[in-house]
Design a protein around this motif. Structure first.
Motif, mmCIF file in Angstrom:
data_model
loop_
_atom_site.group_PDB
_atom_site.id
_atom_site.type_symbol
_atom_site.label_atom_id
_atom_site.label_comp_id
_atom_site.label_asym_id
_atom_site.label_seq_id
_atom_site.Cartn_x
_atom_site.Cartn_y
_atom_site.Cartn_z
ATOM 1 N N GLN A 13 0.858 -1.179 0.000
ATOM 2 C CA GLN A 13 0.000 0.000 0.000
ATOM 3 C C GLN A 13 0.895 1.230 0.000
ATOM 4 N N VAL A 14 0.578 2.167 -0.874
ATOM 5 C CA VAL A 14 1.379 3.384 -0.996
ATOM 6 C C VAL A 14 0.435 4.579 -0.905
ATOM 7 N N ALA A 15 0.801 5.556 -0.081
ATOM 8 C CA ALA A 15 0.051 6.808 0.011
ATOM 9 C C ALA A 15 0.930 7.912 -0.555
ATOM 10 N N SER A 46 3.784 0.423 -12.008
ATOM 11 C CA SER A 46 4.670 -0.477 -12.753
ATOM 12 C C SER A 46 5.828 -0.964 -11.875
ATOM 13 N N ILE A 47 6.347 -0.086 -11.047
ATOM 14 C CA ILE A 47 7.435 -0.482 -10.141
ATOM 15 C C ILE A 47 6.924 -1.504 -9.125
ATOM 16 N N LEU A 48 5.774 -1.227 -8.516
ATOM 17 C CA LEU A 48 5.229 -2.125 -7.498
ATOM 18 C C LEU A 48 4.797 -3.459 -8.097
ATOM 19 N N ASN A 49 4.224 -3.451 -9.302
ATOM 20 C CA ASN A 49 3.826 -4.701 -9.958
ATOM 21 C C ASN A 49 5.032 -5.591 -10.213
ATOM 22 N N THR A 66 -1.879 -6.431 -9.842
ATOM 23 C CA THR A 66 -2.752 -5.277 -9.637
ATOM 24 C C THR A 66 -3.682 -5.492 -8.455
ATOM 25 N N GLU A 67 -3.967 -6.737 -8.095
ATOM 26 C CA GLU A 67 -4.804 -7.018 -6.931
ATOM 27 C C GLU A 67 -4.026 -6.838 -5.627
ATOM 28 N N LYS A 68 -2.713 -6.908 -5.694
ATOM 29 C CA LYS A 68 -1.872 -6.848 -4.498
ATOM 30 C C LYS A 68 -1.313 -5.456 -4.230
ATOM 31 N N VAL A 69 -1.614 -4.484 -5.113
ATOM 32 C CA VAL A 69 -1.047 -3.139 -4.989
ATOM 33 C C VAL A 69 -2.180 -2.141 -4.802
#
Length: 175
Positions: A13-15, A46-49, A66-69
């Protein structure tokens, strides 16, 4: 060499702060536009995926990154505040307890010193009451020639045992 540990599931999770600057032209906060938010979201996604897809072990099936980010834009309220330096507060009753303990210790030490002083006086009195015993002098015998030789031989045996052994061998050989 493979690691014995494998990641089965990973969620990130990113804020992101959506404000450009805190003070605009009129003192207002400026926010990112929708296009800017989409560009930032696409770059970070793209980085997190790639992190999620390379971290989760392949043994656990296909994973949809995409479900995990989760990426959220929100306004941050500034820097996190650090707690003010608060001096430790010692309650007043604790000072009273400490003073009471100190007083008790001082009284015990004083009592102990008085007892020792009294015991010392009693011991001195007891020593004065006793009369010294008269010990008769031992007769000192005059040293004879044989006792002098014996002392010399004992000294030689303790100081020079090898020479003493040679002397004994020579006496035995003479006999």
């Amino acid at each position: 060499m493979e690691s014995p540990y494998k990641v089965r599931d990973l969620g990130i999770q990113v804020a992101i702060d959506n404000s450009k600057s805190q003070t605009g032209e009129n003192g207002e906060t400026q926010y990112l536009s929708a296009e800017e938010e989409d560009a930032v979201r696409a770059g970070i996604a793209s980085i997190l995926n790639s992190i999620v897809s390379t971290t989760i072990a392949k043994d656990y099936g296909n994973v949809n990154p995409t479900e995990k980010v989760s990426i959220v834009f929100q306004e941050f309220n500034g820097k996190p505040g650090l707690p003010q330096n608060v001096a430790p507060v010692i309650p007043k009753w604790l000072y009273g307890v400490g003073a009471g303990l100190l007083l008790v210790i001082l009284l015990l030490v004083g009592t102990l010193l008085r007892r020792r002083k009294k015991e010392g006086v009693v011991e001195d009195v007891q020593m004065e009451d006793q009369q010294p015993m008269a010990v008769p002098n031992m007769e000192e015998s005059e040293e004879t020639e044989s006792s002098l030789r014996r002392k010399q031989l004992e000294k030689m045996a303790s100081d020079e045992p090898e020479d003493f052994a040679k002397l004994l061998r020579s006496w035995i050989a003479e006999d």
